[in-house]
Design an enzyme around this catalytic site. Structure first.
Site, short mmCIF file in Angstrom:
data_model
loop_
_atom_site.label_atom_id
_atom_site.label_comp_id
_atom_site.label_asym_id
_atom_site.label_seq_id
_atom_site.Cartn_x
_atom_site.Cartn_y
_atom_site.Cartn_z
N ASP A 53 0.87 -1.18 0.00
CA ASP A 53 0.00 0.00 0.00
C ASP A 53 0.91 1.23 0.00
OD1 ASP A 53 -1.65 -2.16 0.65
OD2 ASP A 53 -2.87 -1.01 2.05
N LYS B 162 -7.02 3.49 -2.45
CA LYS B 162 -7.30 3.41 -1.01
C LYS B 162 -7.50 4.81 -0.46
CE LYS B 162 -4.94 1.89 3.24
NZ LYS B 162 -3.74 1.16 3.76
N LYS C 267 -10.27 0.36 -1.46
CA LYS C 267 -10.04 0.05 -0.05
C LYS C 267 -10.37 1.26 0.80
CE LYS C 267 -6.53 -1.48 3.27
NZ LYS C 267 -5.15 -2.02 3.46
#
Length: 222
Positions: free
Chosen positions: A93, A156, A186
């Site tokens: 990430d 995300k 996300k």
């Protein structure tokens, strides 16, 4: 008009990244995180790169790069991601350069993501943290499109550390509309209740980043 039915506890557990990214995390804390993930039926954990490698057989291992500020050279983010993959991470990430996004320099955002994508390899799941709470809607759209062009797998919402806030229903809905199912979305940052998680899932989130997974899951029906 009837409200949509909530998903089951098991359905929500199946999309959680059980997360431990606080600076004071210890190896004992990571061991407890892994045990709790298995107990809760959660498929993935997310830990800081300094905690790798971890013994987490049967679980997906995610980590972060350029975290939490994103103000790292792209080559440093790439090197951090590549080392994490070499140490067993399945997913990375990465945090974008938020300043570039705020300034409208989406070419720089694209180049940043491409650098990390190339460094971690095509087999690694790459999630792009955009800090949606700090961006205008038009910037959210442009950054999501840049992530898609760069070959990311997810966009995300948040690191959970930015003062502007974490995941919001409006941001998740806009992100989901922008990527149109071609990428995952996300939601992460400040999700502490089942109601909040249910709203984000209904808005289009396909993954949840939670540090308090048990408290959230306890609010869903068995």
């Amino acid at each position: 008009m009837a409200e949509p039915a909530w998903p089951s506890r098991a359905e929500v557990a199946a999309v959680i990244d059980h997360t431990l990214l606080v600076p004071e995390a210890t190896q004992a804390g990571v061991t407890a995180l892994i045990a709790e993930a298995r107990e809760l039926g959660v498929p993935a954990i997310c830990v800081s790169p300094a905690m790798l490698p971890v013994r987490a057989r049967g679980l997906v291992v995610a980590t972060v790069a350029g975290f939490p500020s994103g103000k790292h050279h792209s080559l440093v983010k790439g090197a951090e991601g590549r080392l994490a993959v070499e140490q067993g991470a399945d997913e990375v990430d990465m945090v974008i350069d938020l300043g570039a996004a705020v300034a409208g320099d989406y070419a720089a955002v694209l180049a940043d993501i491409v650098t990390v994508r190339e460094a971690v390899g095509e087999r690694t799941v790459l999630k792009v943290i955009i800090e949606s709470a700090a961006l205008r809607d038009d910037a959210i759209v442009e950054v999501c499109l840049a992530a898609e062009r760069a070959g990311a797998n997810f966009v995300k919402t948040s690191t959970g550390f930015h003062p502007a806030g974490g995941a919001s229903v409006a941001a998740v809905r806009l992100m989901a509309e922008t990527v149109g199912g071609r990428l995952g979305v996300k939601a992460s940052g400040g999700i502490r209740t089942a109601a909040a998680a249910a709203e984000l899932l209904a808005a289009g989130a396909t993954r949840l980043g939670l540090s308090g997974s048990r408290a959230v899951l306890d609010g869903f029906p068995d």
